[in-house]
Design an enzyme around this catalytic site. Structure first.
Site, PDB file in Angstrom:
ATOM      1  N   ASN A 105       0.863  -1.194   0.000  1.00  0.00           N
ATOM      2  CA  ASN A 105       0.000   0.000   0.000  1.00  0.00           C
ATOM      3  C   ASN A 105       0.896   1.239   0.000  1.00  0.00           C
ATOM      4  O   ASN A 105       0.795   2.107   0.861  1.00  0.00           O
ATOM      5  CB  ASN A 105      -0.893  -0.050   1.249  1.00  0.00           C
ATOM      6  CG  ASN A 105      -1.957   1.042   1.250  1.00  0.00           C
ATOM      7  OD1 ASN A 105      -2.350   1.528   0.189  1.00  0.00           O
ATOM      8  ND2 ASN A 105      -2.413   1.417   2.430  1.00  0.00           N
ATOM      9  N   HIS A 106       1.746   1.311  -1.031  1.00  0.00           N
ATOM     10  CA  HIS A 106       2.879   2.240  -1.021  1.00  0.00           C
ATOM     11  C   HIS A 106       2.486   3.695  -0.742  1.00  0.00           C
ATOM     12  O   HIS A 106       2.876   4.280   0.254  1.00  0.00           O
ATOM     13  CB  HIS A 106       3.617   2.166  -2.359  1.00  0.00           C
ATOM     14  CG  HIS A 106       4.035   0.795  -2.751  1.00  0.00           C
ATOM     15  ND1 HIS A 106       5.061   0.128  -2.119  1.00  0.00           N
ATOM     16  CD2 HIS A 106       3.568  -0.064  -3.691  1.00  0.00           C
ATOM     17  CE1 HIS A 106       5.217  -1.072  -2.671  1.00  0.00           C
ATOM     18  NE2 HIS A 106       4.328  -1.204  -3.624  1.00  0.00           N
ATOM     19  N   ASP A 107       1.756   4.280  -1.673  1.00  0.00           N
ATOM     20  CA  ASP A 107       1.604   5.740  -1.659  1.00  0.00           C
ATOM     21  C   ASP A 107       0.712   6.214  -0.506  1.00  0.00           C
ATOM     22  O   ASP A 107       0.998   7.233   0.126  1.00  0.00           O
ATOM     23  CB  ASP A 107       1.039   6.217  -3.001  1.00  0.00           C
ATOM     24  CG  ASP A 107       2.051   6.023  -4.125  1.00  0.00           C
ATOM     25  OD1 ASP A 107       3.196   5.637  -3.837  1.00  0.00           O
ATOM     26  OD2 ASP A 107       1.678   6.240  -5.291  1.00  0.00           O
TER      27      ASP A 107
END
Lengths: 314, 314
Positions: free
Chosen positions: A238-240
């Site tokens: 869930n990088h950003d």
């Protein structure tokens, strides 16, 4: 309430971050600057506009920025990860994007004056726009509360090469400029984003939600398919949104030493690596004197659940 | 029974490896070639000879090799880790070393013919000697069963820089030559050697043993003191002996994918890093087609106990 400028290359996970910023009561999203990265900058701007309209925040200005890396090398995109359209094939081709007449640098500088001292920049793509803004106005850092980036990998391996994370690898020179600038900088890299996972269970809850939830469910199908081929599991980082969450207090960090980060700008096999003085891996977590970069290594679990609740409930 | 040539830069942990090789019934130690590294090559040769005599194996030939890196840069040693004499201040200055009239390259090549097909090279220092032997005779790999090195770090951080392990960092060019050569190569790096620990409890058991055990206890005091300053705990990696143990079956590996290793020979911040295609960290452990380098990531616990029993009981 945190005043946020998002610098994006929208992208499936960028879309989740934009929606979270638009919908959260804790965040005042005052602008989106767009860079090349996951897709070309024009498509990224279209996607950003579409996602903001979906969230009912079509009034947030969207400004187009850099089309390729700072050093003039060719731009490389990631259609295999995000789809050719950046939204897993789900981009609304009928959407007429509402774009700012200002450039990304102009918007960033204007907002830095309007919200001097309180503006939080959350940059989740290659750092080309931020480096260009520093070129245009080296006093920018004086007016910024903090810069939080999604990018890099301190102890974790890379995701586009053995060593490099995509956002940094896309433009190492720009990243070095951004790390060197005299602002507070927090790095949210693969060390934590690859342990903050979105799964089909989350998708099911999104699918049972409203229009925004259903949109997220659809675009995440493509994303999880990519990750399945990569890691063997239908679970994506869930990088950003995690970088946004760290920046705005939507999630707490439990280990985030302040160290020095250097970017490998060589043409060697570690090009794009964020090289960090993290000897703590072997014991203590010393914070070297004069170090300025906060590197997030662990966060409290639970943010993905809250994010899905927010997006499904909208 | 494995026929072993040890390439050493003796050093405290090299001494443990030499003693283990000399005393184990599973190992036929047929020669020691000495390189620069922990100490200068002359002191390393003295120490090697002293340790072999202590083990009652003064007949094992000891041959002097390279005095500095392959590319002619200045040699840098590690007195802070091993003491100025390489044995934590315990080297016997009265010892008259028995050295081979052959050079390290000559001894290595001769032994490769005498034990063609069965010789295992275990290299636990900078790889300058092995690269020089390949220069002298490119057919060497045809006669070697396997090369096992102590060196590198696949996912772990480095120990002399953020990214680089000392043996590789000392001579990246030589390491690249050794990784490129057409022999089976197993890398035993910090990923495992920093989880295979020697403690004061081990020292106490060594101190209660015979002459060899007491010698090990004494030299390890210096080594553990260094590690205490570095990691906050009196526990040292059992680097060199673990590589010997992997090579000879004294310990079993439980995770050791075959991947490609490239050495960072640039002058960037990752100089000396062993860059490995280990995407398995994010899920599966794929073995890329054509890959040739076995990278040890996990070993069965228990080797240190057996090693201490061997050394204390001798």
């Amino acid at each position: 309430m945190t005043t946020v400028l998002l610098d994006v290359d929208t992208g499936i996970d960028d879309a989740l971050a934009i929606l979270t910023a638009a919908l959260s009561n804790e965040i005042d999203l005052v602008g989106c600057t767009v860079t090349w990265g996951n897709v070309d900058v024009e498509q990224g701007a279209r996607n950003t506009s579409e996602v903001l309209h979906l969230a009912g925040h079509g009034d947030v200005p969207v400004a187009i920025g850099a089309a390729g890396p700072r050093d003039g090398r060719p731009a490389v995109f990631s259609p295999e990860v995000h789809g050719a359209d950046g939204l897993g094939g789900c981009a609304d081709t009928a959407h007429v994007p509402a774009l700012s007449p200002e450039s990304a640098v102009e918007l960033m500088l204007r907002l830095s004056h309007e919200h001097a001292g309180s503006l939080e920049i959350v940059a989740v793509g290659p750092l080309t726009n931020l480096a260009a803004a520093l070129d245009a106005d080296p006093t920018l850092p004086e007016r910024i509360r903090q810069v939080t980036i999604m990018g890099g990998a301190a102890l974790a391996p890379g995701n586009v090469s053995e060593t490099a994370e995509a956002n940094i690898w896309h433009d190492p020179d720009a990243a070095q400029v951004v790390f060197d600038a005299p602002w507070e900088l927090t790095m949210v890299g693969l060390d934590v984003t690859m342990t903050s996972l979105i799964t089909d269970e989350h998708r099911a809850r999104l699918a049972a939600g409203g229009e925004i939830g259903r949109f997220c469910d659809r675009i995440l199908d493509f994303y999880l398919r990519y990750y399945e081929g990569y890691t063997g599991e239908r679970a994506s980082g869930n990088h950003d949104a995690l970088a946004l969450a760290v920046a705005t207090g939507l999630v707490r960090t439990t280990l985030s030493p302040i160290v020095d980060v250097r970017v490998d700008c060589s043409d060697g096999p570690a090009r794009g690596r964020t090289v960090t003085e993290l000897e703590g891996e072997w014991g203590q977590w010393p914070e070297p004197e004069g170090a300025r970069h906060r590197v997030v290594m662990e966060v409290e679990p639970g943010f993905e659940e809250r994010m899905v609740d927010l997006l499904a409930g909208a």
